[in-house]
Design an enzyme around this catalytic site. Structure first.
Site, PDB file in Angstrom:
ATOM      1  N   ASP A   1       0.760  -1.282  -0.065  1.00 53.57           N
ATOM      2  CA  ASP A   1       0.015   0.149  -0.025  1.00 53.57           C
ATOM      3  C   ASP A   1       0.732   1.319   0.035  1.00 53.57           C
ATOM      4  O   ASP A   1       2.264   0.995   0.170  1.00 53.57           O
ATOM      5  CB  ASP A   1      -1.039  -0.094   1.131  1.00 53.57           C
ATOM      6  CG  ASP A   1      -2.213   0.867   0.747  1.00 53.57           C
ATOM      7  OD1 ASP A   1      -2.150   1.855  -0.117  1.00 53.57           O
ATOM      8  OD2 ASP A   1      -3.333   0.772   1.449  1.00 53.57           O
TER       9      ASP A   1
HETATM   10  C1  NOJ Z   1      -4.162   3.931  -0.007  1.00 51.74           C
HETATM   11  C2  NOJ Z   1      -5.311   2.908   0.057  1.00 51.74           C
HETATM   12  O1  NOJ Z   1      -5.046   2.395   1.319  1.00 51.74           O
HETATM   13  C3  NOJ Z   1      -5.236   2.110  -1.108  1.00 51.74           C
HETATM   14  O2  NOJ Z   1      -6.415   1.283  -0.944  1.00 51.74           O
HETATM   15  C4  NOJ Z   1      -5.235   2.852  -2.399  1.00 51.74           C
HETATM   16  O3  NOJ Z   1      -5.437   2.100  -3.326  1.00 51.74           O
HETATM   17  C5  NOJ Z   1      -3.988   3.249  -2.117  1.00 51.74           C
HETATM   18  N1  NOJ Z   1      -3.565   4.382  -1.449  1.00 51.74           N
HETATM   19  C6  NOJ Z   1      -3.755   3.900  -3.812  1.00 51.74           C
HETATM   20  O4  NOJ Z   1      -4.396   5.085  -3.934  1.00 51.74           O
END
Ligand code: NOJ
Length: 760
Positions: free
Chosen positions: A297
């Site tokens: 993430d």
């Molecule tokens: C953080 C989020 O937790 C995740 O779900 C998302 O896909 C990413 N950022 C990218 O934007």
């Protein structure tokens, strides 16, 4: 060498030939999918260590068609890195022109010309939005959910995107956690089915088509169990919950051939997910044999330093690579540290090779090597974006997502003429909030507001009074949102307008950005002054229809006790107002069912229907104190999981349970539409395994069917339970079906109507 030359030529040719109707260029073996592995191996053998690590590096969008962003530390090197082949993927680059610009650098300017995979959070649509995923889940309509993902893929792929960071398949039992809006609710069975439907919709049957995108099951794992519902918080859960509640939707995603996984920000039982070998290597790539790739993430590698798990960025890279995180989203850890770690012998090059193969495989499957610009067709982008087909699909999904929570005295549906209807609430006149959270591709102000939707019914007199703002300031920038807790200056106008109404429709709830990532709440009531507004209007006119806009279950016990009709309308996306108006006027008979329990009070959270019985489940004598309960609120929810009414009524009868050979159980029952209009019902089948080597919940959903019946029509429904539904994971992680006594329950919610027993 020969192959490399052919490959380079193909890439060059592809780079030069953009646009519609272009000939699709294929390298010598591209249409033969069984050859992907050998093509991956052959390409890998030509890559330097730095180029391999480049494939494991994903950067956020920085490209502006007018030129690269100025140098600014690590981030400023992105452009230079892209040129050198040190970038395998980008996120948040959208639109054909922009995607083509970065892709062109990757395929034309790097040594090997490996195309980028372009990721984006297509969570519930791209520009034209479907309801938030929690709302869609309330439809229990797997075909519709699949279709919704399909049109989201269609619109996103036309804008250059070929990978979505969805579906989020995190189960959560805690409505304080803002990201419940992004998932399928609290139940692993329903959550698995919905996750699979979304994956099938996004990926289609042929990933290499230009209208499908790779999906991503996230967040692996346990993210929905953040302590106290506070986003990013510690997760500490036992084996049984992990195996039986958290893991199943992810396992179903692997079985549905999801091409990527995203790990999670949280630590799980002391080990951050990104550095967690048990999750990524033992379970995902080991036990489940997942052959796609895992992306971290955002910044989750470097955050392992804050977790107190890695000493510094270098160790974060080392631990992540060893644990099986294949691609680094925005930690800059792999690109800066991994080569040294390999050279120092701390990370084996075999692990790098494995990660790169996984990434290249998905790129081959997407057909990016055949035509890196296949998603870069300006004409297609124009044609597809916001097309009627997409609007029709999101409207259909929005209607199916609405849940009728309460309808006393048949106040709904509204009469179509001669009525004096007063609409109250700032959300009724909002064209942005209905879009919901997680909608970065959409423009503010593009939703059909509730008031606009109501205008399609011109034979009633509609007046509007705001009553109160939900938030203060401008919500277009989601990072600054303050709840209006003081301004009641427009109450009196709303109250006096409401006095004369035949019916008052109050649209209250959460603004879109009160749910979603980092939008945890400690209170779950109507935010700000809205509860007071509701009570003030009720004091002068009790004929109220309360329409809720929200991204999570709310605690609304006062409304439930006083307001005759309550409609759960979530954040329904672009066509929101039209969908709600059609339901209120009865042009669409609601059939949604809650995918998540609504608590009476926040103190009951986590509250969920599939709880364990405990040793003291009931009071064994009147006024007994020593049993598992609260002294100030009942144990029961306000609205149970699976609850949802219709404008017609249904009756369940004649439950028959037959145990067949081979641990198959046939559950059949009769469902009748006992009302006067056509309607749909989600007939639900639950079981309880009464005694087991690991205690089982009091009820577990194991089957459901969405049935449409004419007035008076009855249907025999049969649901077959197989070993897949009758067993569970024991604490060694083995799936077992244990002989013994079971109860089957059937009904229109988890408060079931009928029950019977069987023995395996
Ligand atoms: C953080 C989020 O937790 C995740 O779900 C998302 O896909 C990413 N950022 C990218 O934007």
């Amino acid at each position: 060498m020969k192959q490399l030359k052919i490959y380079a030529l193909v890439v060059l040719f592809a780079a030069l030939s953009c646009g519609k109707n272009k000939e699709v260029i294929k390298d010598e073996n591209s249409s033969v999918s069984s050859n992907i592995d050998s093509k991956v191996d052959s390409l890998l053998s030509k890559m330097t260590l730095e180029e391999k690590i480049g494939q494991m590096n994903q950067y956020n969008g920085f490209w502006d068609v007018t030129g690269p962003t100025p140098d600014n530390g690590d981030a400023g090197k992105k452009y230079e890195h892209l040129r050198k082949g040190y970038v395998g993927s980008m996120l948040n680059v959208t639109g054909v022109e922009n995607v083509r610009a970065v892709q062109k650098i990757a395929v034309e300017e790097t040594r090997l010309g490996i195309p980028l995979i372009i990721g984006f959070d297509v969570i519930h649509g791209f520009k034209t939005l479907s309801p938030i995923p929690l709302a869609e889940s309330a439809s229990w309509d797997l075909e519709a959910i699949k279709k919704s993902a399909e049109v989201a893929a269609l619109e996103a792929s036309a804008a250059g995107i070929n990978w979505t960071f969805a579906p989020m398949v995190d189960i959560s039992r805690d409505a304080r956690w803002g990201r419940v809006m992004e998932g399928a609710g609290e139940d692993p069975f329903l959550g698995s089915k919905i996750g699979v439907a979304r994956i099938e919709g996004f990926q289609g049957s042929d990933l290499s088509k230009n209208n499908t995108v790779a999906a991503c099951a996230k967040h692996w794992a346990g993210y929905g169990f953040a302590e106290a519902g506070r986003d990013y918080n510690t997760v500490d859960v036992g084996t049984s919950t992990l195996n039986n509640i958290i893991f199943p939707p992810f396992e179903a995603a692997v079985n549905a051939n999801v091409r990527t996984f995203m790990n999670s920000f949280n630590e799980l039982n002391g080990i951050p997910a990104t550095g967690n070998s048990y999750l990524q290597r033992d379970i995902l790539k080991g036990k489940w044999n997942f052959d796609g790739f895992v992306i971290s993430d955002w910044g989750s590698m470097i955050e392992m330093v804050n977790h107190g798990f890695a000493k510094d960025k270098k160790q974060a890279a080392e631990l992540s690579a060893i644990a099986g995180s294949d691609m680094d989203m925005e930690s800059y850890a792999y690109v800066s540290e991994l080569a040294n770690l390999v050279n120092e012998g701390k990370v084996s090059e075999d692990l790098i090779n494995d990660a790169v193969k996984r990434i290249l495989r998905v790129k081959f499957e997407l057909g990016l090597f055949d035509d890196p610009y296949k998603y870069c067709d300006l004409e297609r982008e124009k044609e597809v974006t916001g097309s009627q087909q997409i609007h029709d699909a999101v409207l259909d999904m929005a209607k199916k997502s609405i849940v009728l929570l309460k309808n006393e005295n048949n106040i709904l549906p509204l009469k179509k003429e001669g009525q004096n209807i007063v609409v109250i609430g700032a959300l009724a006149n909002d064209k942005t909030s209905p879009l919901g959270s997680w909608r970065i591709g959409a423009e503010d102000g593009t939703a059909v507001s509730f008031l606009e939707g109501m205008q399609h019914y011109p034979n009633n007199k509609i007046s509007y009074a705001k009553g109160a703002n939900v938030i203060t300031g401008d919500a277009s920038f989601p990072f600054e949102l303050n709840i209006n807790t003081t301004d009641k200056s427009e109450f009196s106008k709303a109250v006096s307008t409401a006095k004369k109404a035949d019916v008052v429709v109050m649209v209250l709830g959460e603004h879109a950005f009160q749910s979603g990532e980092a939008r945890s709440r400690s209170e779950l009531g109507l935010p700000g002054v809205q509860q007071e507004l509701l009570e003030a209007v009720y004091a002068v006119n009790k004929n109220i229809v309360l329409v809720l806009n929200n991204g999570r279950p709310l605690t609304i016990p006062w409304a439930d006790a006083h307001i005759p009709a309550i409609v759960e309308a979530w954040h329904l996306g672009t066509q929101s107002g039209n969908a709600i108006a059609q339901v209120l006027y009865g042009d669409y008979n609601p059939s949604g069912k809650l995918p998540m329990t609504f608590p009476r009070s926040v103190g009951q959270v986590p509250i969920y229907y599939n709880y364990k019985n405990t040793g003291r489940p009931t009071a064994n004598e009147p006024n007994s104190v020593f049993w598992s309960h609260y002294t100030d609120v009942s144990n029961t929810p306000l609205y149970p999981f699976g609850h949802g009414l219709s404008y017609t009524t249904f009756q369940y009868a004649n439950l028959n349970v037959t145990v067949k050979s081979g641990n198959e159980v046939e559950v059949s029952f009769n469902l009748k539409n006992t009302g006067s209009i056509k309607g749909k019902e989600v007939a639900q089948v639950y079981i309880r395994d009464l005694f087991a080597s690991v205690t089982r919940p009091v009820k577990e959903l194991k089957g459901f069917e969405l049935v449409e019946l004419e007035p008076g029509e009855a249907k025999q429904i049969t649901v077959t339970l197989t070993e897949k539904e009758l067993g569970f994971y024991n604490n060694s992680g083995d799936y077992v079906v244990e002989p013994g006594d079971f109860t089957v329950f059937v009904g229109g919610s988890s408060n079931t109507a009928l029950e019977s027993n069987f023995t395996l």
